[in-house]
Design an enzyme around this catalytic site. Structure first.
Site, mmCIF file in Angstrom:
data_model
loop_
_atom_site.group_PDB
_atom_site.id
_atom_site.type_symbol
_atom_site.label_atom_id
_atom_site.label_comp_id
_atom_site.label_asym_id
_atom_site.label_seq_id
_atom_site.Cartn_x
_atom_site.Cartn_y
_atom_site.Cartn_z
ATOM 1 N N HIS A 111 -46.000 9.002 122.008
ATOM 2 C CA HIS A 111 -47.449 9.106 121.823
ATOM 3 C C HIS A 111 -48.217 9.239 123.126
ATOM 4 C CE1 HIS A 111 -51.209 8.548 119.744
ATOM 5 N NE2 HIS A 111 -51.495 7.419 120.367
ATOM 6 N N HIS B 79 -45.824 5.528 119.152
ATOM 7 C CA HIS B 79 -46.781 5.047 118.141
ATOM 8 C C HIS B 79 -45.978 4.683 116.904
ATOM 9 C CE1 HIS B 79 -50.164 4.787 115.435
ATOM 10 N NE2 HIS B 79 -51.001 4.987 116.432
ATOM 11 N N GLU C 115 -57.893 -2.584 115.988
ATOM 12 C CA GLU C 115 -56.570 -1.968 116.178
ATOM 13 C C GLU C 115 -55.619 -2.987 116.792
ATOM 14 O OE1 GLU C 115 -57.042 1.782 118.231
ATOM 15 O OE2 GLU C 115 -58.010 2.707 116.513
ATOM 16 N N GLN D 52 -57.402 9.955 116.925
ATOM 17 C CA GLN D 52 -58.039 9.476 115.689
ATOM 18 C C GLN D 52 -58.862 8.217 115.928
ATOM 19 O OE1 GLN D 52 -55.133 9.141 112.511
ATOM 20 N NE2 GLN D 52 -54.532 11.274 112.702
ATOM 21 N N GLY D 53 -58.349 7.326 116.789
ATOM 22 C CA GLY D 53 -58.968 6.005 116.930
ATOM 23 C C GLY D 53 -60.395 6.043 117.434
ATOM 24 N N GLY D 54 -60.599 5.957 118.738
ATOM 25 C CA GLY D 54 -61.953 5.950 119.298
ATOM 26 C C GLY D 54 -61.919 5.333 120.669
ATOM 27 N N ARG E 117 -48.525 -2.103 119.843
ATOM 28 C CA ARG E 117 -47.715 -1.089 119.172
ATOM 29 C C ARG E 117 -46.267 -1.033 119.661
ATOM 30 N NH1 ARG E 117 -51.523 3.933 120.986
ATOM 31 N NH2 ARG E 117 -52.804 3.017 119.369
ATOM 32 N N ALA F 264 -54.967 17.237 123.603
ATOM 33 C CA ALA F 264 -54.620 16.002 122.877
ATOM 34 C C ALA F 264 -55.888 15.260 122.471
ATOM 35 C CB ALA F 264 -53.736 15.111 123.742
ATOM 36 N N ARG G 63 -49.874 0.828 126.709
ATOM 37 C CA ARG G 63 -51.337 0.939 126.611
ATOM 38 C C ARG G 63 -51.892 0.183 125.400
ATOM 39 N NH1 ARG G 63 -54.646 4.788 123.954
ATOM 40 N NH2 ARG G 63 -52.753 5.797 123.196
HETATM 41 C C1 SIN Z 1 -54.591 5.693 116.746
HETATM 42 O O1 SIN Z 1 -55.591 6.081 116.166
HETATM 43 O O2 SIN Z 1 -53.746 4.967 116.230
HETATM 44 C C2 SIN Z 1 -54.363 6.160 118.155
HETATM 45 C C3 SIN Z 1 -55.347 5.545 119.046
HETATM 46 C C4 SIN Z 1 -54.806 5.481 120.422
HETATM 47 O O3 SIN Z 1 -53.730 6.017 120.686
HETATM 48 O O4 SIN Z 1 -55.435 4.837 121.257
#
Ligand code: SIN
Length: 499
Positions: free
Chosen positions: A338, A230, A114, A47-49, A277, A42, A373
């Site tokens: 997610h 998500h 985010e 994508q995020g960071g 989210r 996974a 989270r």
């Molecule tokens: C996202 O890029 O939206 C996912 C990041 C994450 O799940 O922390």
């Protein structure tokens, strides 16, 4: 070969534990294995960071507050403080392993924003941070002579003797063999269990293997029903894959709109697209259920031309694979499973309730996330606890003589159990209904699931199984535990129920 430390899972959690430990104790033997050769981790899809306080007007206190708010104050404050305050140190470690981050014109880290975060603080590389991190960690592993990868194989169960975890039992499909691998300490870094849901951003390999084998061994768990959905996952009819449209798109200004183009999130959420989210998922679900036929979209058409293709290359390429141009059309979305916020209870050193067993990463419940989270907190969590576990293990007297048990090898009759009872895993839709539509599963279906699990367990006891049936057994085991956890909590803290 004697194994001091056996790590199961080759995502960020498993690889980082191996790297931190190899540096501290170059003389010990570390073995690292997973079921897909790292290809289905996974981590690679993230994508995020990593969220880490960087700006002068931001603070650890603000990041802690955001994490607690997103987690509905179900978090363990010590874990929150530890992870948040050490996030900058983890960014530094990753940089030392060669990871390069996006920077602005003045060479400062480019910080993404985010949902749920009060300030931009997501350190990232475009929208493929996970893949970059995975590649660098994989490359680093090769530099250490004392980290020995083992050929891919599915861990069937923990090997337990005298109430202690002394290794794992691995199933090798190619040779139809069951092999017992002994180790002084076993570290589960097997990720989550998104594959129990019909739509998930997780790879298909996320069958909850570590969690299921922990449950079978009686290891303590918590918060199993805290499954995070998500909100912005591409809805592409005719394609089962759930493509993530990163939350960073909303941070960069993308709108969530309904079929009439209205930003309906503001009806119930003052922060609109930047709310946590779980709240956005609920608002989307309400919009769809209250207005049959309504669709929800992520709209990026107002972005300056070329911005999305330039800054979000992965999203751009996913969209073009399904013939959608985000500069021209709004992207249809629907929430998808997610992240597993609960899991095997692990302390500050990654230790679980079973001596000899550690859990790191998504399989573990450290208490950081609470019931939901905060975005981009999980890679940091994985690395903080990987580092803690490594420093704990490095202080153990691993050189003491160990009773060496023979690495038993048993030939297995690899037979697919007839699948008539679950041709398309009907319980997957059931669970989705349970979470989203609040429809409790009927007792007949629950009975069928329990029966199917009994059949699969019988197959294992008799030495008749395959990778497919072992993974289905894990999914069912986790499903039932998740269901029990929901019942026990009386649904009070279920995201969709509450909101
Ligand atoms: C996202 O890029 O939206 C996912 C990041 C994450 O799940 O922390």
């Amino acid at each position: 070969m004697t194994t001091d430390i056996l790590i199961v899972g080759k995502g960020a959690a498993g690889m980082a534990t191996a790297l931190y430990l190899a540096k501290l104790r170059p003389e010990i033997q570390i073995r690292l294995m997973d079921k897909s050769g790292g290809l289905q981790s996974a981590t690679r899809l993230a994508q995020g960071g990593l969220a880490a306080v960087q700006l002068p007007h931001d603070s650890f206190e603000a990041h802690v507050k955001d994490t607690l708010e997103a987690g509905h104050y179900q978090n363990r404050p010590e874990a929150v403080w530890e992870v948040i305050s050490r996030a900058p140190e983890i960014i530094n470690d990753l940089s030392n392993w060669g990871v390069r981050w996006d920077r602005d014109e003045s060479d400062k880290l480019h910080l993404g924003l985010e949902g749920g975060h009060s300030y931009p603080r997501i350190v990232h590389q475009a929208d493929h941070s996970g893949k970059t991190i995975h590649e660098h960690l994989t490359f680093e592993l090769e530099k250490h002579k004392n980290i020995n990868p083992i050929a891919p194989g599915l861990v069937r169960d923990l090997w337990i003797k005298d109430s202690k975890c002394i290794g794992v039992i691995v199933w090798r499909e190619d040779s139809s063999q069951e092999i017992c691998l002994q180790a002084r300490h076993v570290i589960l870094a097997t990720g989550g269990s998104g594959a129990i849901f019909p739509r998930t951003t997780n790879p298909p390999s996320a069958t909850g293997d570590g969690l299921a084998m922990g449950i079978r061994a009686g290891v303590k768990t918590a918060g199993l029903h805290w499954i995070q959905f998500h909100p912005t996952v591409l809805l592409n009819s005719g394609d089962d894959r759930a493509f993530l449209l990163t939350e960073a798109l909303r941070g960069a200004g993308a709108y969530v709109v309904n079929s009439s183009g209205r930003r309906f999130l503001f009806d119930s959420l003052p922060k609109g697209e930047l709310a946590p989210r779980d709240l956005i998922c609920s608002a989307i679900w309400n919009e769809i259920t209250l207005n049959p036929g309504q669709m929800v979209y992520l709209d990026c058409r107002h972005f300056p031309k070329g911005k999305l293709h330039r800054e979000f290359p992965q999203v751009s390429s996913l969209c073009s694979q399904v013939n959608l141009d985000p500069e021209k059309v709004p992207l249809p979305i629907l929430p998808a499973a997610h992240y597993q916020c609960g899991g095997i209870i692990a302390d500050r050193w990654g230790k679980t309730s079973l001596p000899g067993l550690f859990a790191i990463g998504e399989v573990a419940h450290t208490g950081l996330h609470g019931s939901n989270r905060l975005a981009s907190n999980s890679l940091t969590e994985a690395l903080v606890y990987a580092k803690n576990a490594a420093s704990y293990l490095a202080n153990q007297s691993l050189t003491q003589k160990q009773e060496v048990l023979a690495e038993q090898i048993k030939q297995i009759f690899s037979l697919e159990i007839p699948e008539d009872n679950s041709p398309s895993y009907p319980w997957k839709d059931l669970l989705f209904d349970h979470f989203i539509r609040k429809t409790p599963p009927g007792s007949a279906l629950l009975r069928d699931i329990r029966l199917r699990l009994q059949i699969l367990n019988l197959g294992v006891n008799r030495g008749i199984y395959s990778s497919k049936t072992l993974q289905e057994r894990n999914l069912l085991q986790v499903y039932l535990e998740l269901f029990n956890s929901m019942q026990a909590s009386n649904h009070h803290d279920l995201h969709y129920q509450e909101n």
